[in-house]
Design a protein around this motif. Sequence first.
Motif, short mmCIF file in Angstrom:
data_model
loop_
_atom_site.label_atom_id
_atom_site.label_comp_id
_atom_site.label_asym_id
_atom_site.label_seq_id
_atom_site.Cartn_x
_atom_site.Cartn_y
_atom_site.Cartn_z
N THR A 141 0.72 -1.16 0.12
CA THR A 141 -0.07 0.01 -0.15
C THR A 141 1.03 1.11 -0.14
N LEU A 142 0.30 2.48 -0.40
CA LEU A 142 1.10 3.55 -0.38
C LEU A 142 1.31 4.13 0.80
N LEU A 143 2.54 4.36 1.22
CA LEU A 143 2.59 5.07 2.92
C LEU A 143 2.90 6.40 2.81
N TYR A 144 3.46 6.91 1.64
CA TYR A 144 3.87 8.36 1.72
C TYR A 144 3.68 8.93 0.24
N ILE A 145 3.26 10.47 0.15
CA ILE A 145 3.42 11.08 -1.30
C ILE A 145 4.21 12.34 -0.81
N GLY A 146 5.14 12.70 -1.91
CA GLY A 146 5.92 13.74 -1.53
C GLY A 146 6.57 14.44 -3.04
N LYS A 147 7.10 15.66 -2.59
CA LYS A 147 7.55 16.55 -3.50
C LYS A 147 9.16 16.76 -3.40
N SER A 148 9.66 17.01 -4.42
CA SER A 148 11.28 17.48 -4.10
C SER A 148 11.73 18.23 -5.20
N LYS A 149 12.72 19.06 -4.81
CA LYS A 149 13.54 19.88 -5.97
C LYS A 149 14.76 19.02 -6.31
N GLN A 150 15.17 17.98 -5.53
CA GLN A 150 16.11 16.94 -5.99
C GLN A 150 15.79 15.54 -5.54
N LEU A 151 15.13 14.99 -6.34
CA LEU A 151 14.47 13.78 -6.14
C LEU A 151 15.65 12.53 -5.54
N LYS A 152 16.87 12.55 -6.04
CA LYS A 152 17.58 11.65 -5.65
C LYS A 152 17.89 11.88 -4.19
N ASN A 153 18.31 13.18 -3.78
CA ASN A 153 18.70 13.21 -2.47
C ASN A 153 17.57 12.88 -1.44
N ARG A 154 16.29 13.35 -1.83
CA ARG A 154 15.13 13.32 -0.86
C ARG A 154 14.85 11.71 -0.87
N LEU A 155 14.76 11.02 -1.93
CA LEU A 155 14.43 9.74 -2.05
C LEU A 155 15.61 8.70 -0.98
N ARG A 156 16.74 9.18 -1.13
CA ARG A 156 17.93 8.53 -0.43
C ARG A 156 17.44 8.70 1.06
N ALA A 157 17.23 10.00 1.53
CA ALA A 157 17.05 10.34 2.78
C ALA A 157 15.67 9.61 3.36
N HIS A 158 14.68 9.32 2.40
CA HIS A 158 13.35 8.63 2.90
C HIS A 158 13.79 7.15 3.12
N ILE A 159 14.53 6.55 2.36
CA ILE A 159 14.77 5.14 2.40
C ILE A 159 15.55 4.75 3.58
N ARG A 160 16.28 5.67 4.21
CA ARG A 160 16.96 5.38 5.56
C ARG A 160 16.00 5.37 6.60
N LYS A 161 14.93 5.76 6.86
CA LYS A 161 14.04 6.13 7.53
C LYS A 161 13.39 4.73 8.07
N ASP A 162 12.93 4.77 9.24
CA ASP A 162 12.18 3.31 9.83
C ASP A 162 10.86 3.37 9.56
N TRP A 163 10.46 2.85 8.28
CA TRP A 163 9.10 2.64 7.88
C TRP A 163 8.53 1.42 8.55
N ASP A 164 9.01 0.79 9.47
CA ASP A 164 8.42 -0.49 9.91
C ASP A 164 8.09 -1.67 9.07
N GLN A 165 8.80 -1.49 7.70
CA GLN A 165 8.96 -2.52 6.66
C GLN A 165 9.81 -1.89 5.64
N GLY A 166 9.98 -2.90 4.56
CA GLY A 166 10.75 -2.46 3.46
C GLY A 166 9.85 -1.81 2.63
N VAL A 167 10.40 -0.71 1.87
CA VAL A 167 9.79 0.33 0.81
C VAL A 167 10.42 0.08 -0.42
#
Length: 171
Positions: A102-128
């Motif tokens: 299921t979709l966990l989060y929707i976002g926007k960014s001026k630099q997608l690569k940096n923002r997605l890297r930051a998100h992937i390191r967070k604790d989502w309680d599951q793989g994403v």
Amino acid sequence: MFSFMDISNRNRGSTFCNHGHFHQDYEKSKNRKSDFRGGKLQVLDQRNHTWGESGNPLHFQGTPLSSDFMGLPWSDFIEMEQFSDVPYEKGVYRIKGLETNTLLYIGKSKQLKNRLRAHIRKDWDQGVKCSYCVIKSAKVNHLKEFENDLIGAYFSLDNSVPMFQFKNLKE
């Protein structure tokens, strides 16, 4: 049934002082650490660059996990190992859970690569996995409008927002 998109579609744009827009004669406050408080600009000062027309609203299409959600050309969902292909461009993104699909989060960014890297390191309680859509020509305030349309469309379908949309995650 009411959705967030109804307001945008009815008026063909968002309000002037919302979604990143800020009145042309005022400067916005900075973050708390800078201690800079905005206020009215002097006559000779440059106008606020976030003033102006709203972007066109997104049109309802697809489902939150589909490759055509809201008429945007989404990338495939990728895992962290595939991040080398993510561009340093402006755009919107979505994060889905591997366990729940299921979709966990929707976002926007001026630099997608940096923002997605930051998100992937967070604790989502599951793989994403992440999916993104590059929107090179969009102003920052237009990205906020797109993000709002995407969240509104999700709400219209599910009667809730993505699970982690308004929760702070641990890094």
